[in-house]
Scaffold this active site. Sequence first.
Site, PDB file in Angstrom:
ATOM      1  N   LYS A   1      -1.134  -1.330  -4.606  1.00 56.91           N
ATOM      2  CA  LYS A   1      -1.964  -0.138  -4.853  1.00 56.91           C
ATOM      3  C   LYS A   1      -1.033   0.934  -5.426  1.00 56.91           C
ATOM      4  O   LYS A   1      -0.403   1.690  -4.665  1.00 56.91           O
ATOM      5  CB  LYS A   1      -2.593   0.351  -3.542  1.00 56.91           C
TER       6      LYS A   1
ATOM      7  N   ASP B   1       0.874  -1.172   0.000  1.00 53.36           N
ATOM      8  CA  ASP B   1       0.000   0.000   0.000  1.00 53.36           C
ATOM      9  C   ASP B   1       0.917   1.229   0.000  1.00 53.36           C
ATOM     10  O   ASP B   1       1.436   1.621  -1.039  1.00 53.36           O
ATOM     11  CB  ASP B   1      -0.880  -0.138   1.258  1.00 53.36           C
TER      12      ASP B   1
END
Length: 180
Positions: free
Chosen positions: A136, A108
């Site tokens: 991500k 992330d």
Amino acid sequence: METITLHDKTFRPFIPYDRIESAIDAVARKINLDYEGCEDIPVLLCTLNGAIMFTSELMKRLRFKCELSCIKLSSYQGTRSTGTVLTTLGPTCDVKGRRVIICEDIVDTGNTIVAMQEMLEDQGAEEVRICTMLLKPDVYDKDVKLDYVGMEIPNAFIVGFGLDYNELGRNLKDIYVLDK
Ligand code: IMP
């Protein structure tokens, strides 16, 4: 597949198991190309608890001798990263002089892998590569190279296939996304 509720939040179906499997097949092929026939014994480092399912599926597909080790770090509370990465267990083997492949469920912000890479290098690992099931890309802002990436996803909170919302949802076979 239907929506599910975990604690106070509702999640809807997002990535079905067959797509997860295809992504793992592709990642395993790349890793095998790089390591098959190697003379050392690389360490697969599973980041607990989230990467358990991913690591076990990945391991079955690897065609070279490797060892499994685990590490536990935490930076998430609820649905947000706290930014501070704490090590709570491991690595459960000596990584000195070894090639290590970190197996992550999801990258992330990248805080976790940066902290882990530094720690493994401090402990004398010969090489550290990163393998993550999910990324991500809109959030990731670090320079660390991600060697093997299964799938890229938008900046949304997901659960399932090892990933949790406050410890629930890890056992789901498919991946679900927070229903806003
Ligand atoms: P990072 O340090 O910000 O890259 O976060 C990595 C860790 O946070 C992962 O290993 C997960 O445990 C957790 N995480 C990040 N995004 C999600 C998500 O969407 N759902 C569940 N856990 C997540």
